[in-house]
Design a protein around this motif. Structure first.
Motif, PDB file in Angstrom:
ATOM      1  N   ASN A 116       4.887 -12.601   0.853  1.00 42.17           N
ATOM      2  CA  ASN A 116       5.050 -13.787   1.589  1.00 42.17           C
ATOM      3  C   ASN A 116       5.028 -13.819   3.127  1.00 42.17           C
ATOM      4  N   GLU A 117       5.546 -12.726   3.600  1.00 41.31           N
ATOM      5  CA  GLU A 117       5.737 -12.497   5.097  1.00 41.31           C
ATOM      6  C   GLU A 117       4.064 -12.373   5.743  1.00 41.31           C
ATOM      7  N   SER A 120       2.529 -15.678   5.487  1.00 45.42           N
ATOM      8  CA  SER A 120       2.935 -16.561   6.682  1.00 45.42           C
ATOM      9  C   SER A 120       2.276 -15.970   8.086  1.00 45.42           C
ATOM     10  N   ASP A 121       2.159 -14.923   8.076  1.00 43.10           N
ATOM     11  CA  ASP A 121       1.326 -14.363   9.153  1.00 43.10           C
ATOM     12  C   ASP A 121      -0.142 -14.974   9.321  1.00 43.10           C
TER      13      ASP A 121
END
Length: 155
Positions: A116-117, A120-121
């Motif tokens: 998920n990170e 987002s990035d």
């Protein structure tokens, strides 16, 4: 078998049916199953590949190689920059699928990332820089229930 498609006969459809189930099936085995010479199968497969009907590839499961987050992203783009937007999306490594669509959004893409990170990035650092995007709707796939590649159905 499926309805006849322009340029494809019953033998082509049978060959495609076997190969969609097992892309490594030998020409000899296909020939044996449909009752024609191996050379006939070899020539038919060659023609199907040359005319773009058939591609034989290995399909990799994203999750098995660490790409655990898959997201469908609907994109509304400015009309005058739609083509440029789609082109830029297609050039991004994380993007595996891009299509122009009808409806409220103009482009549908699918993205595969590690987490998920990472999603987002990707959105902040790459997607937000793509030309012409007015708004987007990010849909994270929670569980894949069907993912098929067999388009030829038997009656």
């Amino acid at each position: 078998m499926a309805e006849h498609t322009e340029g494809l006969d019953e033998l082509d459809l049978k060959i495609l049916s076997f190969l969609q189930d097992d892309g490594r099936m030998t020409f000899k085995e296909i020939a044996s199953r449909v009752g024609v010479a191996e050379r006939t199968i070899r020539l038919r497969v060659s023609n199907l590949r040359e005319n773009g009907t058939l591609s034989i590839v290995g399909v990799v499961s994203p999750m098995k190689i660490g790409l655990n987050v898959i997201a469908a992203i609907q994109i509304a783009a400015s009309r005058d920059q739609l083509e440029q937007c789609a082109k830029e999306l297609a050039e991004l490594d994380e993007v595996r699928f891009v299509a122009l669509i009808t409806g409220e959004y103009h482009i549908l893409s699918e993205v595969c990332v590690e987490s998920n990170e990472a999603l987002s990035d990707f959105i902040v650092q790459k997607l937000n820089k793509v030309t012409g995007i007015e708004r987007m709707n990010v849909i994270v796939e929670l569980k894949i229930l069907k993912n098929k590649f067999n388009f030829i159905r038997e009656n």
